[in-house]
Design a protein around this motif. Structure first.
Motif, PDB file in Angstrom:
ATOM      1  N   TYR A 132       0.818  -1.155  -0.099  1.00 46.71           N
ATOM      2  CA  TYR A 132       0.046  -0.037   0.128  1.00 46.71           C
ATOM      3  C   TYR A 132       0.793   1.411   0.048  1.00 46.71           C
ATOM      4  O   TYR A 132       1.817   1.315   0.831  1.00 46.71           O
ATOM      5  CB  TYR A 132      -0.736   0.016   1.339  1.00 46.71           C
ATOM      6  CG  TYR A 132      -2.216  -0.588   1.011  1.00 46.71           C
ATOM      7  CD1 TYR A 132      -3.212  -0.121   0.083  1.00 46.71           C
ATOM      8  CD2 TYR A 132      -2.715  -1.422   1.542  1.00 46.71           C
ATOM      9  CE1 TYR A 132      -3.994  -0.335  -0.144  1.00 46.71           C
ATOM     10  CE2 TYR A 132      -4.074  -2.060   1.529  1.00 46.71           C
ATOM     11  CZ  TYR A 132      -4.937  -1.490   0.373  1.00 46.71           C
ATOM     12  OH  TYR A 132      -6.093  -1.848   0.335  1.00 46.71           O
ATOM     13  N   HIS A 133       0.330   2.328  -0.871  1.00 46.23           N
ATOM     14  CA  HIS A 133       1.011   3.542  -0.790  1.00 46.23           C
ATOM     15  C   HIS A 133       0.129   4.442  -1.478  1.00 46.23           C
ATOM     16  O   HIS A 133      -0.752   4.320  -2.433  1.00 46.23           O
ATOM     17  CB  HIS A 133       2.213   3.323  -1.498  1.00 46.23           C
ATOM     18  CG  HIS A 133       2.088   3.040  -3.020  1.00 46.23           C
ATOM     19  ND1 HIS A 133       1.806   1.704  -3.245  1.00 46.23           N
ATOM     20  CD2 HIS A 133       2.323   3.556  -4.081  1.00 46.23           C
ATOM     21  CE1 HIS A 133       1.751   1.741  -4.629  1.00 46.23           C
ATOM     22  NE2 HIS A 133       1.752   2.853  -5.324  1.00 46.23           N
ATOM     23  N   SER A 134       0.594   5.726  -1.574  1.00 45.43           N
ATOM     24  CA  SER A 134       0.060   6.951  -2.429  1.00 45.43           C
ATOM     25  C   SER A 134       1.397   7.315  -3.309  1.00 45.43           C
ATOM     26  O   SER A 134       2.460   7.432  -2.653  1.00 45.43           O
ATOM     27  CB  SER A 134      -0.565   8.199  -1.666  1.00 45.43           C
ATOM     28  OG  SER A 134      -1.504   7.768  -0.740  1.00 45.43           O
ATOM     29  N   ASP A 135       1.109   7.335  -4.558  1.00 39.47           N
ATOM     30  CA  ASP A 135       1.973   7.580  -5.486  1.00 39.47           C
ATOM     31  C   ASP A 135       2.889   9.026  -5.251  1.00 39.47           C
ATOM     32  O   ASP A 135       1.974  10.185  -4.758  1.00 39.47           O
ATOM     33  CB  ASP A 135       1.487   7.782  -6.888  1.00 39.47           C
ATOM     34  CG  ASP A 135       1.771   6.309  -7.568  1.00 39.47           C
ATOM     35  OD1 ASP A 135       1.555   5.210  -6.609  1.00 39.47           O
ATOM     36  OD2 ASP A 135       1.515   6.200  -8.651  1.00 39.47           O
ATOM     37  N   HIS A 136       4.047   9.145  -5.049  1.00 40.02           N
ATOM     38  CA  HIS A 136       4.758  10.491  -4.710  1.00 40.02           C
ATOM     39  C   HIS A 136       4.627  11.029  -3.327  1.00 40.02           C
ATOM     40  O   HIS A 136       4.881  12.052  -3.052  1.00 40.02           O
ATOM     41  CB  HIS A 136       4.672  11.501  -5.830  1.00 40.02           C
ATOM     42  CG  HIS A 136       4.867  11.126  -7.259  1.00 40.02           C
ATOM     43  ND1 HIS A 136       4.545  11.916  -8.147  1.00 40.02           N
ATOM     44  CD2 HIS A 136       5.393  10.187  -7.679  1.00 40.02           C
ATOM     45  CE1 HIS A 136       4.957  11.184  -9.498  1.00 40.02           C
ATOM     46  NE2 HIS A 136       5.510  10.181  -8.987  1.00 40.02           N
ATOM     47  N   GLN A 146      -5.412   4.856  -0.633  1.00 36.61           N
ATOM     48  CA  GLN A 146      -4.153   4.518  -1.006  1.00 36.61           C
ATOM     49  C   GLN A 146      -4.430   3.412  -1.619  1.00 36.61           C
ATOM     50  O   GLN A 146      -5.314   2.593  -1.775  1.00 36.61           O
ATOM     51  CB  GLN A 146      -3.212   4.218   0.391  1.00 36.61           C
ATOM     52  CG  GLN A 146      -2.719   5.412   1.046  1.00 36.61           C
ATOM     53  CD  GLN A 146      -1.676   5.106   2.165  1.00 36.61           C
ATOM     54  OE1 GLN A 146      -0.793   3.781   1.909  1.00 36.61           O
ATOM     55  NE2 GLN A 146      -1.309   5.940   3.169  1.00 36.61           N
ATOM     56  N   HIS A 147      -3.242   2.867  -2.512  1.00 35.76           N
ATOM     57  CA  HIS A 147      -3.439   1.737  -3.348  1.00 35.76           C
ATOM     58  C   HIS A 147      -2.432   0.718  -3.275  1.00 35.76           C
ATOM     59  O   HIS A 147      -1.168   0.917  -2.838  1.00 35.76           O
ATOM     60  CB  HIS A 147      -3.733   2.104  -4.849  1.00 35.76           C
ATOM     61  CG  HIS A 147      -2.672   2.882  -5.458  1.00 35.76           C
ATOM     62  ND1 HIS A 147      -2.275   4.120  -5.061  1.00 35.76           N
ATOM     63  CD2 HIS A 147      -1.390   2.426  -6.334  1.00 35.76           C
ATOM     64  CE1 HIS A 147      -1.273   4.513  -5.788  1.00 35.76           C
ATOM     65  NE2 HIS A 147      -0.782   3.538  -6.429  1.00 35.76           N
ATOM     66  N   ALA A 148      -2.648  -0.736  -3.608  1.00 36.48           N
ATOM     67  CA  ALA A 148      -1.653  -1.629  -3.513  1.00 36.48           C
ATOM     68  C   ALA A 148      -1.893  -2.664  -4.630  1.00 36.48           C
ATOM     69  O   ALA A 148      -3.173  -2.683  -5.262  1.00 36.48           O
ATOM     70  CB  ALA A 148      -1.785  -2.338  -2.101  1.00 36.48           C
TER      71      ALA A 148
HETATM   72 FE   LIG Z   1       1.199   3.433  -7.063  1.00 35.66          FE
END
Ligand SMILES: [Fe+2]
Length: 269
Positions: A96-100, A246-248
């Motif tokens: 999981y993360h948010s881009d940038h 957030q996406h993974a």
């Molecule tokens: Fe991403």
């Protein structure tokens, strides 16, 4: 036909029915923007958008983010793909993360259009970082209210399933410190802002304390169980708020073809 927004999860996301993303007029763009602001995630099935149509609907949400090294010759998109020779992130799991989130201004949003979808695996998962903040136990909310965390992307490591090692970064790592409770720069909504992929440490705590608090918060996120899991079909077009959510990515078998056209959306200046 009137526009219908079909909920995809308990706290965000709708499938849009009755609005053709290939042919948006000013009124359609206004509807897309309003739906995006209210639901943070839009899905159009069998969208069939070409490059220009894809860029056109994204511009209803915000300006296209430039400056990506793979956006050559005036292109405003890249590929997340194991099919295209210039495809990025061709395979493997992504935490999981948010881009940038390792930059001062992370992306506002991201749109992906599925050109080829794997038969098994490769789903994209999403969780609501605003709901995650609201659901924190009061003691944890109090503990993190004035804390900030460091986020890192080490271009030399480039692994989607491994946290960067803050003590052994290469020279070309990007890092930025944001509050753990970051307010969305456009909506002002408080977000729980840390990730297993990019967050290395909490500022002002010793390593043991920082690791324990990060683990506690990340385990809490994983335990919530209100994710939306998107199983891709060719023709799916999605647009989501990269900060509110957030996406993974789930891993997928070698040999499966997976190709997505990605358009990044910038925060307002
Ligand atoms: Fe991403």
């Amino acid at each position: 036909m009137s526009i219908h927004a079909k909920p995809l999860s308990s706290s965000f996301g709708v499938e849009i029915i009755g609005l053709d993303p290939r042919n948006l007029d000013a009124e359609g763009k206004e509807a897309v923007k309003l739906l995006f602001d209210n639901h943070h995630f839009l899905l159009f099935r069998n969208a069939g958008v070409d490059e220009d149509q894809h860029l056109n609907i994204v511009k209803a949400i915000g300006p296209i983010s430039g400056g990506d090294a793979l956006m050559k010759d005036g292109k405003q998109f890249t590929y997340i793909s194991n099919v295209h020779t210039d495809g990025r992130l061709p395979n493997g799991e992504l935490f999981y993360h948010s881009d940038h989130m390792f930059l001062a201004k992370p992306l506002k949003g991201i749109s992906l259009y599925s050109i080829e979808a794997p038969r098994q695996g490769g789903e994209t998962r999403f969780f609501n970082a605003a709901a995650a903040y609201q659901g924190l136990p009061a003691s944890l909310k109090e503990r993190i209210k004035d804390l900030s965390a460091r986020h890192v992307y080490d271009y030399s490591v480039n692994r989607g399933d491994k946290r960067p090692d803050a003590e052994h970064l290469s020279d070309n790592a990007d890092t930025y410190i944001h509050p753990l409770v970051w307010h969305h720069p456009e909506s002002g909504t408080p977000l729980l802002f840390l990730s297993r992929l990019f967050t290395t440490d909490i500022i002002g705590l010793d390593k043991k304390e920082s690791d324990e608090l990060l683990d506690q918060l990340l385990d809490y996120v994983d335990s919530r169980g209100d994710d939306y899991v998107h199983k891709w079909e060719a023709g799916d077009l999605i647009i989501w708020d990269n900060l509110h959510l957030q996406h993974a990515r789930n891993d997928f078998p070698a040999g499966e073809r997976r190709a997505l056209r990605r358009v990044p959306i910038a925060l307002a200046a």
